[in-house]
Write a protein that holds these residues in place. Structure first.
Motif, mmCIF file in Angstrom:
data_model
loop_
_atom_site.group_PDB
_atom_site.id
_atom_site.type_symbol
_atom_site.label_atom_id
_atom_site.label_comp_id
_atom_site.label_asym_id
_atom_site.label_seq_id
_atom_site.Cartn_x
_atom_site.Cartn_y
_atom_site.Cartn_z
ATOM 1 N N THR A 23 0.832 -1.183 0.000
ATOM 2 C CA THR A 23 0.000 0.000 0.000
ATOM 3 C C THR A 23 0.877 1.247 0.000
ATOM 4 O OG1 THR A 23 -1.754 -1.167 1.152
ATOM 5 C CG2 THR A 23 -1.820 1.233 1.219
ATOM 6 N N ALA A 24 0.527 2.169 -0.899
ATOM 7 C CA ALA A 24 1.301 3.407 -1.052
ATOM 8 C C ALA A 24 0.602 4.558 -0.350
ATOM 9 C CB ALA A 24 1.478 3.721 -2.526
ATOM 10 N N SER A 25 1.418 5.473 0.171
ATOM 11 C CA SER A 25 0.876 6.638 0.864
ATOM 12 C C SER A 25 0.439 7.727 -0.104
ATOM 13 C CB SER A 25 1.935 7.207 1.813
ATOM 14 O OG SER A 25 3.067 7.647 1.077
ATOM 15 N N ASP A 30 -0.233 7.465 -10.818
ATOM 16 C CA ASP A 30 -0.222 7.651 -12.265
ATOM 17 C C ASP A 30 1.160 8.135 -12.689
ATOM 18 O OD1 ASP A 30 -3.619 8.937 -12.500
ATOM 19 O OD2 ASP A 30 -2.829 6.893 -12.512
ATOM 20 N N GLY A 31 1.709 7.487 -13.703
ATOM 21 C CA GLY A 31 3.046 7.842 -14.132
ATOM 22 C C GLY A 31 4.134 7.098 -13.388
ATOM 23 N N TYR A 32 3.754 6.147 -12.557
ATOM 24 C CA TYR A 32 4.709 5.340 -11.818
ATOM 25 C C TYR A 32 4.617 3.885 -12.254
ATOM 26 C CZ TYR A 32 5.649 8.986 -8.326
ATOM 27 O OH TYR A 32 6.043 10.138 -7.683
ATOM 28 N N SER A 33 5.677 3.158 -11.971
ATOM 29 C CA SER A 33 5.643 1.706 -12.009
ATOM 30 C C SER A 33 5.827 1.190 -10.593
ATOM 31 C CB SER A 33 6.763 1.144 -12.881
ATOM 32 O OG SER A 33 6.504 1.395 -14.233
ATOM 33 N N ALA A 49 8.604 -8.884 -10.421
ATOM 34 C CA ALA A 49 7.510 -8.490 -11.302
ATOM 35 C C ALA A 49 7.302 -6.991 -11.188
ATOM 36 C CB ALA A 49 6.226 -9.225 -10.943
ATOM 37 N N ALA A 50 6.674 -6.429 -12.221
ATOM 38 C CA ALA A 50 6.388 -4.993 -12.207
ATOM 39 C C ALA A 50 5.110 -4.717 -12.984
ATOM 40 C CB ALA A 50 7.544 -4.187 -12.806
ATOM 41 N N ILE A 51 4.503 -3.601 -12.652
ATOM 42 C CA ILE A 51 3.289 -3.169 -13.343
ATOM 43 C C ILE A 51 3.332 -1.663 -13.536
ATOM 44 C CG2 ILE A 51 1.980 -2.958 -11.181
ATOM 45 C CD1 ILE A 51 -0.481 -4.011 -12.786
ATOM 46 N N ARG A 52 2.952 -1.233 -14.716
ATOM 47 C CA ARG A 52 2.833 0.201 -14.972
ATOM 48 C C ARG A 52 1.461 0.629 -14.499
ATOM 49 N NH1 ARG A 52 6.425 0.086 -20.539
ATOM 50 N NH2 ARG A 52 8.318 0.885 -19.510
ATOM 51 N N TRP A 53 1.457 1.514 -13.507
ATOM 52 C CA TRP A 53 0.240 1.765 -12.759
ATOM 53 C C TRP A 53 -0.908 2.235 -13.626
ATOM 54 C CZ3 TRP A 53 -0.223 0.385 -7.795
ATOM 55 C CH2 TRP A 53 -1.362 0.797 -7.115
ATOM 56 N N SER A 54 -0.668 3.169 -14.497
ATOM 57 C CA SER A 54 -1.743 3.751 -15.292
ATOM 58 C C SER A 54 -2.219 2.811 -16.396
ATOM 59 C CB SER A 54 -1.295 5.073 -15.917
ATOM 60 O OG SER A 54 -0.848 5.969 -14.938
ATOM 61 N N LYS A 55 -1.300 2.084 -16.996
ATOM 62 C CA LYS A 55 -1.648 1.257 -18.159
ATOM 63 C C LYS A 55 -1.960 -0.181 -17.777
ATOM 64 C CE LYS A 55 0.648 3.729 -21.900
ATOM 65 N NZ LYS A 55 1.483 3.564 -23.111
ATOM 66 N N GLY A 56 -1.386 -0.643 -16.676
ATOM 67 C CA GLY A 56 -1.619 -2.019 -16.275
ATOM 68 C C GLY A 56 -0.746 -3.038 -16.959
ATOM 69 N N SER A 71 -0.760 -7.276 -9.730
ATOM 70 C CA SER A 71 -1.946 -6.499 -10.061
ATOM 71 C C SER A 71 -1.971 -5.263 -9.177
ATOM 72 C CB SER A 71 -3.212 -7.334 -9.871
ATOM 73 O OG SER A 71 -3.353 -7.720 -8.516
ATOM 74 N N ARG A 72 -2.929 -4.369 -9.445
ATOM 75 C CA ARG A 72 -3.046 -3.187 -8.596
ATOM 76 C C ARG A 72 -4.495 -2.767 -8.510
ATOM 77 N NH1 ARG A 72 -4.743 -2.025 -13.296
ATOM 78 N NH2 ARG A 72 -4.233 -0.071 -14.370
ATOM 79 N N ASP A 73 -4.813 -2.143 -7.398
ATOM 80 C CA ASP A 73 -6.132 -1.565 -7.164
ATOM 81 C C ASP A 73 -5.905 -0.076 -6.927
ATOM 82 O OD1 ASP A 73 -8.509 -0.566 -6.100
ATOM 83 O OD2 ASP A 73 -8.990 -2.454 -5.114
ATOM 84 N N ALA A 74 -6.231 0.723 -7.930
ATOM 85 C CA ALA A 74 -5.943 2.150 -7.840
ATOM 86 C C ALA A 74 -6.770 2.832 -6.752
ATOM 87 C CB ALA A 74 -6.178 2.815 -9.186
ATOM 88 N N THR A 75 -7.957 2.334 -6.496
ATOM 89 C CA THR A 75 -8.787 2.977 -5.473
ATOM 90 C C THR A 75 -8.227 2.744 -4.075
ATOM 91 O OG1 THR A 75 -10.228 1.051 -5.316
ATOM 92 C CG2 THR A 75 -10.832 2.757 -6.890
ATOM 93 N N GLU A 76 -7.529 1.610 -3.904
ATOM 94 C CA GLU A 76 -6.935 1.291 -2.611
ATOM 95 C C GLU A 76 -5.468 1.675 -2.554
ATOM 96 O OE1 GLU A 76 -8.515 0.141 0.026
ATOM 97 O OE2 GLU A 76 -10.440 0.037 -1.033
ATOM 98 N N MET A 77 -4.928 2.156 -3.682
ATOM 99 C CA MET A 77 -3.499 2.498 -3.767
ATOM 100 C C MET A 77 -2.651 1.306 -3.327
ATOM 101 S SD MET A 77 -3.407 5.321 -5.176
ATOM 102 C CE MET A 77 -1.662 5.600 -4.998
ATOM 103 N N THR A 78 -3.049 0.130 -3.765
ATOM 104 C CA THR A 78 -2.395 -1.103 -3.336
ATOM 105 C C THR A 78 -2.030 -1.960 -4.531
ATOM 106 O OG1 THR A 78 -3.574 -1.097 -1.235
ATOM 107 C CG2 THR A 78 -2.650 -3.191 -1.965
ATOM 108 N N ALA A 79 -0.829 -2.480 -4.495
ATOM 109 C CA ALA A 79 -0.376 -3.466 -5.475
ATOM 110 C C ALA A 79 -0.335 -4.817 -4.801
ATOM 111 C CB ALA A 79 0.996 -3.100 -6.014
ATOM 112 N N TYR A 80 -0.545 -5.843 -5.598
ATOM 113 C CA TYR A 80 -0.590 -7.196 -5.067
ATOM 114 C C TYR A 80 0.382 -8.081 -5.838
ATOM 115 C CZ TYR A 80 -4.999 -5.507 -3.170
ATOM 116 O OH TYR A 80 -5.961 -4.766 -2.517
ATOM 117 N N LEU A 81 0.854 -9.093 -5.157
ATOM 118 C CA LEU A 81 1.617 -10.150 -5.819
ATOM 119 C C LEU A 81 0.998 -11.472 -5.386
ATOM 120 C CD1 LEU A 81 4.038 -10.723 -7.694
ATOM 121 C CD2 LEU A 81 5.369 -11.176 -5.614
#
Length: 127
Positions: A23-25, A30-33, A49-56, A71-81
């Motif tokens: 989870t990110a603060s 957007d514009g991050y990986s 592994a990596a994900i481009r946040w805006s494009k997926g 994967s990522r959930d932009a509403t939760e500002m959380t990435a998952y592995l």
């Protein structure tokens, strides 16, 4: 400044699954990986592994492709592995990291390319 916090590590048996969260603060990534790295004892930190946040769009290390899913959930500002079919050699401390990404060319996979890091979460896989 982006603060990252991982969770979800633990002990698992060979063949089992675990899901890590990061989870990110920041209000937006957007514009991050976002990436996951791991480091086993006496080994260098390696890209997982990596994900481009805006494009997926995603990238994986060959050793985890087909078993792990980022994967990522932009509403939760959380990435998952999501880690499936775990192997003993997956045992390591797992870190999430993020960097500004121009979203062109290949993913950056070197630890030194990433600016912000979490504190790490331990994953231990036993046979």
């Amino acid at each position: 400044q982006v603060q990252l916090e991982e969770s979800g590590g633990g002990l698992a048996q060979v063949g089992a699954s675990l899901r890590l969260s990061c989870t990110a603060s920041s209000r937006t990534l957007d514009g991050y990986s976002m990436a996951w790295f791991r480091q086993a004892p006496e080994k260098e930190r390696e890209f997982v592994a990596a994900i481009r946040w805006s494009k997926g769009t995603r990238a994986y290390h060959k050793d985890v492709r087909g078993r792990f899913i980022i994967s990522r959930d932009a509403t939760e500002m959380t990435a998952y592995l999501q880690m499936n079919s775990l192997k003993v050699e997956d045992t390591a401390t797992y870190y999430c990291a993020t960097r500004v990404d121009e979203y062109v060319g290949n993913f950056k996979t070197a630890a030194g390319d990433f600016d912000y890091w979490g504190q790490g979460t331990q994953v231990t896989v036993s046979s």
